[in-house]
Scaffold this active site. Structure first.
Site, mmCIF file in Angstrom:
data_model
loop_
_atom_site.group_PDB
_atom_site.id
_atom_site.type_symbol
_atom_site.label_atom_id
_atom_site.label_comp_id
_atom_site.label_asym_id
_atom_site.label_seq_id
_atom_site.Cartn_x
_atom_site.Cartn_y
_atom_site.Cartn_z
ATOM 1 N N GLU A 15 10.667 69.153 -10.079
ATOM 2 C CA GLU A 15 9.197 69.197 -10.167
ATOM 3 C C GLU A 15 8.735 68.433 -11.406
ATOM 4 O OE1 GLU A 15 6.928 71.914 -12.017
ATOM 5 O OE2 GLU A 15 8.484 73.364 -12.563
ATOM 6 N N LYS B 69 -2.653 68.679 -12.091
ATOM 7 C CA LYS B 69 -1.611 69.628 -11.686
ATOM 8 C C LYS B 69 -1.738 69.828 -10.180
ATOM 9 C CE LYS B 69 -0.436 74.524 -12.223
ATOM 10 N NZ LYS B 69 -0.730 75.760 -12.972
ATOM 11 N N VAL C 244 6.139 73.622 -8.399
ATOM 12 C CA VAL C 244 7.251 74.042 -7.538
ATOM 13 C C VAL C 244 6.795 74.036 -6.077
ATOM 14 C CG1 VAL C 244 8.703 76.015 -6.901
ATOM 15 C CG2 VAL C 244 8.408 75.385 -9.319
ATOM 16 N N ASP D 255 -4.401 86.501 -8.492
ATOM 17 C CA ASP D 255 -3.769 85.283 -8.992
ATOM 18 C C ASP D 255 -2.263 85.365 -8.727
ATOM 19 O OD1 ASP D 255 -2.847 83.032 -10.251
ATOM 20 O OD2 ASP D 255 -3.929 83.369 -12.128
ATOM 21 N N SER E 1 0.838 82.816 -7.566
ATOM 22 C CA SER E 1 1.136 81.387 -7.417
ATOM 23 C C SER E 1 1.423 81.012 -5.966
ATOM 24 C CB SER E 1 2.344 81.035 -8.280
ATOM 25 O OG SER E 1 2.711 79.696 -8.044
ATOM 26 N N ALA E 2 0.925 79.841 -5.574
ATOM 27 C CA ALA E 2 1.238 79.287 -4.252
ATOM 28 C C ALA E 2 2.722 78.959 -4.135
ATOM 29 C CB ALA E 2 0.404 78.027 -4.004
ATOM 30 N N ASP E 3 3.446 78.946 -5.264
ATOM 31 C CA ASP E 3 4.903 78.737 -5.197
ATOM 32 C C ASP E 3 5.535 79.735 -4.224
ATOM 33 O OD1 ASP E 3 4.474 76.907 -7.222
ATOM 34 O OD2 ASP E 3 5.658 77.963 -8.741
ATOM 35 N N LYS F 132 8.474 82.804 -14.635
ATOM 36 C CA LYS F 132 8.039 82.802 -16.026
ATOM 37 C C LYS F 132 7.829 84.231 -16.512
ATOM 38 C CE LYS F 132 7.569 80.135 -18.161
ATOM 39 N NZ LYS F 132 7.103 79.023 -18.961
#
Ligand code: PSU
Ligand code: MN
Length: 308
Positions: A27, A88, A108, A140, A142-144, A161
């Protein structure tokens, strides 16, 4: 492979894919938005070198010149690493960036999508995105996580993270049907720290074992990717208590500053990097390079299993 004009695969990567040899997708958001300049360039170099050392072809992905590029050159990487205007790009941003021609660095999620699209089976990163603290009210997440659930790619990372709510992140992965596998560990790593106290049910102890698990998933027709968790190298990893206070301070600053949405992760990473100093940065770079090496070994094992 018949690809649309919107995706450009550079020659070295194209040749490797055609030959069925090992390729690792990388990435680029971690380079453009996750680390300070010029450390970000060093991180990219160490990831690319790590993949090569372990016998695979690196394919860093990003958006340049109205195309998604698979296999960014060192010059392309310096462009993405040095320009604060670089966007981003998560999965949902890909089409807008290609249409507008603006440069972008892929998260990612976007990297996993593109990797699966072009037939790359393994990618590496530092930590995946996940459920932010308070995510049960802010939503919230992540779309990951959603993208890994629908893109058949093995994502090698040091967990998620540590700024995130790790327990809820694992919960969403479970709900989405994504296997989370420890690489020589039975614990979900906490990025800079080697352990989170959260147990994993599945563990592999070698690249061959990881490749066998991928092959089994493919043979079963599972539509999702997998998360392969590799701990930060022992010599540079930090203590959990040590990172805890850095993270708490960063989160407080984000709340006070009213930081929202996709700006949250870069803000927190910048804050932690600034306050934590050299050791924190070194831990980050070391785990990125190690994840790249492990990903390359897994890609090589999967490639030879598939050829044989
Ligand atoms: N992990 C890192 N550094 C990063 C990120 C993750 O060590 O910069 C980036 C990755 O690109 C990841 C993204 O996909 O943050 C997640 O952002 P968001 O929470 O907005 O989905
Ligand atoms: Mn987010």
């Amino acid at each position: 492979m018949n690809l649309p004009k919107a995706i450009e695969i550079r020659p070295e990567v194209r040749d490797a894919l055609q030959a069925g040899s090992a390729v690792v997708a990388l990435e680029s958001t971690v380079i453009a938005h996750g680390l300070p300049h010029p450390k970000n360039l060093e991180a990219a170099e160490r990831m690319v070198a790590g993949v090569r050392q372990a016998g695979a072809v690196p394919a860093m992905i990003g958006v340049l010149g109205a195309r998604v590029v698979v296999g960014l050159s060192p010059e392309d990487i310096s462009v993405l690493a040095g320009d604060p205007e670089v966007a981003k790009v998560s999965s949902r941003d890909l089409s807008a960036l290609v249409a507008s021609g603006r440069p972008g660095a892929t998260t990612v999620a976007a990297t996993a999508f593109v990797a699966a699209r072009v037939g790359i089976h393994v990618m590496a990163t530092g930590g995946i995105g996940g459920v932010h603290r308070g995510g049960e009210t802010s939503l919230d997440i992540s779309a990951d996580l959603a993208e890994i659930a629908r893109s058949p790619v093995a994502v090698v990372c040091s967990g998620a993270k540590s700024i995130l709510d790790l327990e809820r992140t694992l919960q969403v992965l479970e709900t989405s049907g994504v296997p989370v596998v420890g690489y020589r560990t039975d614990e979900f790593p906490a990025f800079y720290a080697r352990g989170s106290g959260l147990r994993l049910e599945h563990q592999v102890d070698s690249a061959d074992e990881a490749a066998r698990l991928m092959t089994a998933g493919r043979d079963l027709g599972l539509p999702c990717g997998i998360v392969v968790c590799n701990r930060a190298p022992a010599e540079s990893a930090l203590d959990r208590s040590e990172v805890g206070s850095l993270i708490d301070a960063a989160i407080r600053a984000a709340e006070e500053g009213g930081i929202r949405g996709k700006a949250v992760t870069p803000f927190l990473l910048e804050h932690i990097g600034r306050e934590g100093g050299e050791r924190v940065l070194e831990a980050n770079l070391a785990l990125l390079a190690d994840n790249a090496r492990v990903a390359a070994r897994i890609a090589a094992a999967y490639a030879s299993a598939t050829a044989g």
